[in-house]
Design a protein around this motif. Structure first.
Motif, PDB file in Angstrom:
ATOM      1  N   SER A 162       0.837  -1.207   0.000  1.00 62.17           N
ATOM      2  CA  SER A 162       0.000   0.000   0.000  1.00 62.17           C
ATOM      3  C   SER A 162       0.870   1.254   0.000  1.00 62.17           C
ATOM      4  N   LEU A 163       1.894   1.259   0.848  1.00 65.18           N
ATOM      5  CA  LEU A 163       2.812   2.397   0.893  1.00 65.18           C
ATOM      6  C   LEU A 163       3.580   2.543  -0.423  1.00 65.18           C
ATOM      7  N   GLN A 164       3.999   1.419  -1.000  1.00 65.24           N
ATOM      8  CA  GLN A 164       4.693   1.458  -2.283  1.00 65.24           C
ATOM      9  C   GLN A 164       3.783   2.037  -3.365  1.00 65.24           C
ATOM     10  N   LEU A 165       2.543   1.657  -3.330  1.00 68.82           N
ATOM     11  CA  LEU A 165       1.572   2.153  -4.307  1.00 68.82           C
ATOM     12  C   LEU A 165       1.418   3.668  -4.196  1.00 68.82           C
ATOM     13  N   VAL A 166       1.296   4.163  -2.980  1.00 69.30           N
ATOM     14  CA  VAL A 166       1.161   5.610  -2.759  1.00 69.30           C
ATOM     15  C   VAL A 166       2.425   6.338  -3.228  1.00 69.30           C
ATOM     16  N   LEU A 167       3.582   5.808  -2.875  1.00 69.40           N
ATOM     17  CA  LEU A 167       4.841   6.466  -3.250  1.00 69.40           C
ATOM     18  C   LEU A 167       5.061   6.462  -4.759  1.00 69.40           C
ATOM     19  N   CYS A 168       4.787   5.345  -5.412  1.00 73.26           N
ATOM     20  CA  CYS A 168       4.980   5.270  -6.865  1.00 73.26           C
ATOM     21  C   CYS A 168       3.978   6.160  -7.602  1.00 73.26           C
ATOM     22  N   CYS A 169       2.756   6.219  -7.129  1.00 74.92           N
ATOM     23  CA  CYS A 169       1.772   7.136  -7.732  1.00 74.92           C
ATOM     24  C   CYS A 169       2.204   8.586  -7.515  1.00 74.92           C
ATOM     25  N   SER A 170       2.743   8.878  -6.347  1.00 68.02           N
ATOM     26  CA  SER A 170       3.251  10.228  -6.075  1.00 68.02           C
ATOM     27  C   SER A 170       4.394  10.570  -7.027  1.00 68.02           C
ATOM     28  N   GLN A 171       5.254   9.591  -7.299  1.00 63.84           N
ATOM     29  CA  GLN A 171       6.360   9.839  -8.222  1.00 63.84           C
ATOM     30  C   GLN A 171       5.850  10.054  -9.641  1.00 63.84           C
ATOM     31  N   MET A 172       4.775   9.395 -10.010  1.00 63.75           N
ATOM     32  CA  MET A 172       4.215   9.624 -11.345  1.00 63.75           C
ATOM     33  C   MET A 172       3.751  11.079 -11.476  1.00 63.75           C
ATOM     34  N   ILE A 173       3.128  11.592 -10.434  1.00 61.98           N
ATOM     35  CA  ILE A 173       2.678  12.993 -10.435  1.00 61.98           C
ATOM     36  C   ILE A 173       3.890  13.923 -10.388  1.00 61.98           C
ATOM     37  N   ASN A 174       4.851  13.601  -9.524  1.00 59.65           N
ATOM     38  CA  ASN A 174       6.073  14.384  -9.412  1.00 59.65           C
ATOM     39  C   ASN A 174       6.827  14.391 -10.743  1.00 59.65           C
ATOM     40  N   GLY A 175       6.914  13.234 -11.383  1.00 60.83           N
ATOM     41  CA  GLY A 175       7.594  13.137 -12.673  1.00 60.83           C
ATOM     42  C   GLY A 175       6.899  13.960 -13.747  1.00 60.83           C
ATOM     43  N   LEU A 176       5.589  14.001 -13.696  1.00 59.08           N
ATOM     44  CA  LEU A 176       4.837  14.818 -14.648  1.00 59.08           C
ATOM     45  C   LEU A 176       5.158  16.299 -14.452  1.00 59.08           C
ATOM     46  N   PHE A 177       5.167  16.746 -13.195  1.00 57.81           N
ATOM     47  CA  PHE A 177       5.531  18.139 -12.921  1.00 57.81           C
ATOM     48  C   PHE A 177       6.975  18.418 -13.340  1.00 57.81           C
ATOM     49  N   GLY A 178       7.860  17.477 -13.059  1.00 56.24           N
ATOM     50  CA  GLY A 178       9.261  17.649 -13.446  1.00 56.24           C
ATOM     51  C   GLY A 178       9.440  17.673 -14.946  1.00 56.24           C
ATOM     52  N   CYS A 179       8.638  16.899 -15.640  1.00 58.45           N
ATOM     53  CA  CYS A 179       8.706  16.853 -17.098  1.00 58.45           C
ATOM     54  C   CYS A 179       8.167  18.141 -17.709  1.00 58.45           C
ATOM     55  N   LEU A 180       7.068  18.632 -17.165  1.00 57.81           N
ATOM     56  CA  LEU A 180       6.444  19.843 -17.707  1.00 57.81           C
ATOM     57  C   LEU A 180       7.155  21.123 -17.266  1.00 57.81           C
ATOM     58  N   CYS A 181       7.518  21.192 -16.011  1.00 63.15           N
ATOM     59  CA  CYS A 181       8.087  22.418 -15.454  1.00 63.15           C
ATOM     60  C   CYS A 181       9.607  22.391 -15.375  1.00 63.15           C
ATOM     61  N   GLY A 182      10.201  21.240 -15.519  1.00 62.45           N
ATOM     62  CA  GLY A 182      11.647  21.110 -15.393  1.00 62.45           C
ATOM     63  C   GLY A 182      12.044  20.782 -13.965  1.00 62.45           C
ATOM     64  N   THR A 183      13.257  20.303 -13.833  1.00 64.44           N
ATOM     65  CA  THR A 183      13.765  20.000 -12.496  1.00 64.44           C
ATOM     66  C   THR A 183      14.280  21.285 -11.873  1.00 64.44           C
ATOM     67  N   CYS A 184      14.523  21.229 -10.599  1.00 65.15           N
ATOM     68  CA  CYS A 184      14.998  22.425  -9.884  1.00 65.15           C
ATOM     69  C   CYS A 184      16.484  22.602 -10.133  1.00 65.15           C
ATOM     70  N   THR A 185      16.805  23.300 -11.157  1.00 64.10           N
ATOM     71  CA  THR A 185      18.229  23.561 -11.420  1.00 64.10           C
ATOM     72  C   THR A 185      18.461  25.055 -11.328  1.00 64.10           C
ATOM     73  N   SER A 186      19.525  25.369 -10.665  1.00 57.82           N
ATOM     74  CA  SER A 186      19.899  26.772 -10.522  1.00 57.82           C
ATOM     75  C   SER A 186      21.370  26.891 -10.853  1.00 57.82           C
ATOM     76  N   LYS A 187      21.666  27.511 -11.989  1.00 58.74           N
ATOM     77  CA  LYS A 187      23.059  27.674 -12.451  1.00 58.74           C
ATOM     78  C   LYS A 187      23.752  26.323 -12.573  1.00 58.74           C
ATOM     79  N   GLY A 188      23.015  25.318 -13.126  1.00 62.19           N
ATOM     80  CA  GLY A 188      23.613  24.025 -13.392  1.00 62.19           C
ATOM     81  C   GLY A 188      23.663  23.086 -12.215  1.00 62.19           C
ATOM     82  N   GLN A 189      23.133  23.481 -11.065  1.00 58.03           N
ATOM     83  CA  GLN A 189      23.154  22.614  -9.902  1.00 58.03           C
ATOM     84  C   GLN A 189      21.735  22.259  -9.504  1.00 58.03           C
TER      85      GLN A 189
END
Length: 191
Positions: A162-189
């Motif tokens: 159950s916990l794995q399911l919640v975490l993996c679903c959260s990562q799918m949402i997180n990955g979507l935001f990261g894909c659309l908005c980009g990762t948190c990079t500031s001056k290459g870091q």
């Protein structure tokens, strides 16, 4: 929290859950803490499906590695890496669902045990659940305390999946935001 840090946290949280799933499934092969039952084939059918070993274990551990790497600075901490983390997280969801379903069936059907002289699954397809009636647990004469053994381990598998399911679903949402908005990079870091 940025998508990279979130990926790291999710990946790190999935590691112990996958290891717990693998350990629980391996232990389920030895009811009563004896190897003779496994050797002779007297183990619960749902244990043979290896939901904890394959589903909650390997199918979650591999995505956890990638998800964790996605949060690190380097080649995977970009939009493409976050997109791939969605696919890896989907594999984790599939594994967690498989583990959850097998654990649920293991709890519903009950253990494979000896009743008097016959080996069977005495609680399968019964109207009343054995989980609510401790008096029925005495039907199983061997392996010793197999009902408690199975309930405890399948319940742990149910919780971890159950916990794995919640975490993996959260990562799918997180990955979507990261894909659309980009990762948190500031001056290459990665922040």
């Amino acid at each position: 929290m940025c998508t990279g840090k979130c990926s790291r946290c999710i990946g790190v949280a999935l590691y112990p859950l996958a290891v717990i799933s693998i350990i629980c499934n391996i232990i389920l092969f030895f009811p009563g803490w004896e190897t003779s039952y496994a050797k002779d084939g007297y183990i619960t059918e749902e244990v043979k499906y290896m939901g904890g070993l394959v589903g909650g274990g390997l199918m979650v551990l591999v995505p956890a590695l990638y998800i964790h790497v996605t949060g690190q600075q380097g080649c995977c901490a970009n939009r493409c890496g976050m997109f791939l983390s969605i696919a890896f997280a989907a594999v984790g969801v599939a594994g967690a669902l498989y583990s959850f379903i097998v654990a649920m069936l293991g709890l519903i059907n009950g253990p494979y045990c000896r009743v008097l002289l016959i080996w069977m699954t005495p609680f399968k397809d019964k109207e009343n659940s054995y989980l609510n009636n401790r008096d029925l647990w005495g039907l199983c004469t061997a392996p010793k305390d197999v009902v408690e053994f199975n309930i405890g381990l399948f319940a742990i598998l149910l919780l971890t999946s159950s916990l794995q399911l919640v975490l993996c679903c959260s990562q799918m949402i997180n990955g979507l935001f990261g894909c659309l908005c980009g990762t948190c990079t500031s001056k290459g870091q990665v922040i």
